[in-house]
Scaffold this active site. Structure first.
Site, PDB file in Angstrom:
ATOM      1  N   VAL B  13       1.121 -48.949  27.625  1.00  9.73           N
ATOM      2  CA  VAL B  13       2.110 -49.970  28.000  1.00  9.73           C
ATOM      3  C   VAL B  13       2.528 -50.875  27.019  1.00  9.73           C
ATOM      4  O   VAL B  13       4.000 -51.094  26.803  1.00  9.73           O
ATOM      5  CB  VAL B  13       1.689 -50.908  29.202  1.00  9.73           C
ATOM      6  CG1 VAL B  13       2.791 -51.909  29.601  1.00  9.73           C
ATOM      7  CG2 VAL B  13       1.071 -49.863  30.306  1.00  9.73           C
ATOM      8  N   LYS B 102      -2.807 -56.761  37.191  1.00  4.80           N
ATOM      9  CA  LYS B 102      -2.817 -57.189  38.667  1.00  4.80           C
ATOM     10  C   LYS B 102      -4.297 -57.678  38.903  1.00  4.80           C
ATOM     11  O   LYS B 102      -4.264 -58.339  39.809  1.00  4.80           O
ATOM     12  CB  LYS B 102      -2.503 -55.884  39.608  1.00  4.80           C
ATOM     13  CG  LYS B 102      -3.608 -54.646  39.283  1.00  4.80           C
ATOM     14  CD  LYS B 102      -2.856 -53.537  38.813  1.00  4.80           C
ATOM     15  CE  LYS B 102      -3.682 -52.356  38.442  1.00  4.80           C
ATOM     16  NZ  LYS B 102      -2.997 -51.392  37.515  1.00  4.80           N
ATOM     17  N   VAL B 129       2.911 -54.867  39.970  1.00  4.73           N
ATOM     18  CA  VAL B 129       3.066 -54.094  41.359  1.00  4.73           C
ATOM     19  C   VAL B 129       4.011 -52.818  41.198  1.00  4.73           C
ATOM     20  O   VAL B 129       4.959 -53.336  40.901  1.00  4.73           O
ATOM     21  CB  VAL B 129       3.177 -55.010  42.576  1.00  4.73           C
ATOM     22  CG1 VAL B 129       3.064 -54.098  43.943  1.00  4.73           C
ATOM     23  CG2 VAL B 129       2.105 -55.999  42.540  1.00  4.73           C
ATOM     24  N   ILE B 133       9.257 -50.019  39.368  1.00  3.32           N
ATOM     25  CA  ILE B 133      10.175 -50.302  40.634  1.00  3.32           C
ATOM     26  C   ILE B 133      10.303 -51.953  40.856  1.00  3.32           C
ATOM     27  O   ILE B 133       9.375 -52.637  40.581  1.00  3.32           O
ATOM     28  CB  ILE B 133       9.560 -49.994  41.849  1.00  3.32           C
ATOM     29  CG1 ILE B 133       8.997 -48.487  41.696  1.00  3.32           C
ATOM     30  CG2 ILE B 133      10.449 -49.976  43.033  1.00  3.32           C
ATOM     31  CD1 ILE B 133       8.052 -48.163  43.095  1.00  3.32           C
ATOM     32  N   GLY B 184      -5.463 -36.026  34.176  1.00  2.00           N
ATOM     33  CA  GLY B 184      -5.148 -37.363  33.963  1.00  2.00           C
ATOM     34  C   GLY B 184      -4.530 -38.243  34.863  1.00  2.00           C
ATOM     35  O   GLY B 184      -4.060 -39.279  34.691  1.00  2.00           O
ATOM     36  N   LYS B 202      -2.916 -55.413  44.452  1.00  2.00           N
ATOM     37  CA  LYS B 202      -1.230 -55.459  44.422  1.00  2.00           C
ATOM     38  C   LYS B 202      -0.997 -56.144  45.887  1.00  2.00           C
ATOM     39  O   LYS B 202       0.215 -56.721  45.758  1.00  2.00           O
ATOM     40  CB  LYS B 202      -0.719 -53.942  44.335  1.00  2.00           C
ATOM     41  CG  LYS B 202      -1.244 -53.638  42.730  1.00  2.00           C
ATOM     42  CD  LYS B 202      -0.888 -51.931  42.873  1.00  2.00           C
ATOM     43  CE  LYS B 202      -1.142 -51.556  41.280  1.00  2.00           C
ATOM     44  NZ  LYS B 202      -1.110 -49.976  41.228  1.00  2.00           N
TER      45      LYS B 202
END
Lengths: 435, 435
Positions: B13, B102, B129, B133, B184, B202
């Site tokens: 990330v 989270k 979360v 989106i 994965g 979440k």
């Protein structure tokens, strides 16, 4: 700090907006800082679904847009005029504006954005596209960090309702439109919806935001759903598709300044997220780098949803005003501004690559298929599937789905097919396929 | 004005985040005002998928959270510690924080929000979360004007992938989990995902924002998908349902302060918008007044989507900083704050009304169905459907779907069924049905 709202219009959406503003409990606490100051209506005598102090109501809309006490004007009268002029007057008077008016924004958005920039005010229009679905705010904010590649929307509830019923009932367009009108899902004059004009307004707005440029409304290629037949809906289903009126804005791979922009009925593969968006619901699918695919789905119209979007814009402005220093020099909120400098060039349809669905009646005699194949081959058109549906009166009905081909080449092949009267009786329908 | 970002972590990330920040072209113009100043890594020697000046990299994470040049700290190292402490140190040092964590936010969100409020900084966590989106921003902003009634999410990609495969292949949980691990899609230790703990983190975060109150993470009722069998998936399909791991937060009708909060496998009717959310995709369905139902759908994890969410938070902070007056007294952006004063009370599970799916083996002899009916009747439990699936070894397999009933009453009936050994051989499974 309290901010005063002037509401232009108290129809369905205006009423919904007033209801939210008058009843802030258990909503975002910022709503408590908003107050309805004036409401412009056509007649003072009409009974109202919402309880407003009589002193609020006025038939003098001009007085609202120039009222020095009002901070934010909400325009929900609709139509081009006097809406456009009132919006511009409010801006000139230093007021922020929130509107649901897709017709005005898609045609005069540039003029309005420039006036707003000059006056140092915000003009927001989340409610203009997708009713209550947060579309414009996410495109401009959360999704804005992406390099947007495509925005594909089912953004007209009436046509989606009609197409959904055609699909579930196997019925034809005309009787279902009739019924939709009786049920209030289609207007007495359904032109703006069924001919794709409303969707074109909306995709012009989305494209401008997604790609950060001005759009000329008249550049949107627009084809409605009047010619979609029950047979096509049925054959599409057999082939694994559902027919939807899609509005598509797409950045050309090889260019920063040219985009594709179009509205047309489209065969959507059944496993595509937009395929299961039914009835009056809307959805906007955004594809970008690096996010991939995100879809925003919900009610595309109606009192409550549209009012929700309007008040969310009012709240966004209030939040910004709340933070503003009392200093002389105010710095605008860069996430709420949408004045773009350059126009986007829209690629001509004939340059677009698309898959096509073609239904045609051919003579039932040897060699016909071979001849069609030759015509397709000469235009670089390869077939994904060819189905012979049936025979009647010595004619065979063929349904063809092509691989991707340049629209211009496809149309040329189509002209030749039409002229091949020895083999081809008629072209029953031509539709584009998402892909 | 340029804002400097300190990045804690350069895993998947972190790398995705750096990639966006280093390549701002054709993204939101505000990204041009952001600059990566330092990146904290575990080892300086590892090869990197992103091109950063060597002077950027450091193994000294403490130095980043106290670096006076840094405006915004992005925490993407994950896990509880040292992430929590680093976040708190950064806040104390007057830095804004963006995190995807989270686990930390669901457990220490209150402590962090209070520290942030005190220090006058923002802590945002859109990426915590639903991956890419936009969920938290819309809930807090565009949808926040609604009175939120329910937030229902498919917010764990691993379990959704497993359940989707169980449904499409008819396979059992264990072998598909094995395969998901090889591919994965599931971690070597799959506990957090398959036991619902990640989804519980979440939904605790979403509930806090949707209902504007503090949540105790340990209050979330959590049941994972280990006990969902191929048979149940199959019977559910026959009855018109698909099984999904849902995370549900719901305001109780009769109360402002108590909510329902739970994660469990759930039978979802096939025509429900969440039913077609498949594979690793996530979706959050928000129901509120007056908007109705809105669904936000997309990739729930992965480098690109998660990085998109992180950078959108960084941009939201940058936009606010951009507007801030240089004055002494800064007014916070009310749309970015999420410090709540009161705890929400979570209703005990036994008080919740739910529909149930029950599969049991009963003795194949006269009177059994009647006896079961008596037990159900005595507990106020009425049946929506009862299907006898098959007979084997003198046992009949019954599948029952109930109407809404209080969970406590259902569980009592279940205890009595279990004790009725003359009639009931075994309870094979119990699942809740979305109502």
């Amino acid at each position: 700090m309290v901010f005063k709202v002037g509401l232009l219009g108290l129809g369905t959406v205006g009423t919904g907006t007033a209801k939210i503003l008058l009843d802030a409990a258990r909503r975002h606490p910022l709503l408590e800082t908003l107050e309805i100051h004036k409401v412009g209506v056509r007649s003072l005598d009409k009974p109202r679904a919402v309880d407003l102090p009589e002193a609020c109501l006025t038939t003098d809309l001009e007085a609202i847009v120039t009222d020095p006490d009002i901070d934010i004007v909400v325009e929900v009268i609709g139509g081009l005029e006097p809406a456009r002029s009132l919006i511009l007057e409010a801006i000139e008077d230093g007021k922020h504006v929130v509107t649901a008016n897709k017709a005005v924004i898609s045609r005069y958005g540039n003029e309005i954005a420039e006036a707003a920039k000059k006056a140092g005010v915000y003009v927001l229009y989340e409610a203009a596209v997708g009713g209550g679905i947060p579309v414009i705010q996410p495109l401009q904010q959360a999704l804005g960090v992406n390099r947007i590649e495509t925005v594909t929307g089912i953004i007209n509830g009436t046509t989606n309702y009609i197409l959904t019923r055609m699909e579930s009932e196997g019925g034809d367009f005309a009787p279902i439109l009739d019924d939709a009108q009786k049920l209030g899902y289609a207007e007495a004059d359904p032109t703006a919806d069924v001919d794709g004009l409303d969707a074109a307004d909306k995709i012009a707005i989305l494209a401008s935001i997604a790609f950060g440029g001005k759009i000329r409304r008249e550049d949107v290629f627009t084809e409605g759903i009047r010619n979609v037949s029950a047979s096509d809906v049925n054959y599409a289903k057999t082939l694994g598709f559902v027919i939807k009126l899609l509005a598509i804005a797409k950045r050309n791979d090889d260019s920063d300044t040219t985009i594709q922009l179009r509205v047309h009925p489209t065969l959507v593969p059944l496993n595509h997220p937009l395929a299961s968006v039914n009835d009056v619901n809307n959805a906007v699918l955004v594809e970008g780098d690096p996010i991939g695919r995100v879809m925003l789905y919900g009610p595309g119209a109606g009192e409550g949803p549209t009012a929700s979007a309007i008040v969310s814009d009012v709240m966004a402005i209030a939040a910004t005003l709340h933070m503003e220093s009392p200093a002389e020099e105010k710095l605008p909120n860069p996430l709420l501004s949408n004045a773009y400098s350059d126009y986007k060039t829209i690629s001509p349809m004939e340059d677009l690559e698309s898959r096509f669905y073609l239904r045609l009646m051919v003579k039932d005699k040897p060699g016909v298929i071979g001849h069609l194949g030759d015509i397709f081959g000469q235009h670089g058109l390869s077939l994904e599937s060819l189905v012979q549906i049936g025979l009647q009166d010595n004619l065979a009905e063929l349904v063809i789905v092509t691989h991707e081909v340049k629209e211009g080449d496809f149309q040329k092949a189509l002209e030749i097919l039409k002229a091949s009267s020895a083999d081809v009786d008629s072209i029953a329908s031509v539709l584009r396929v998402l892909g």
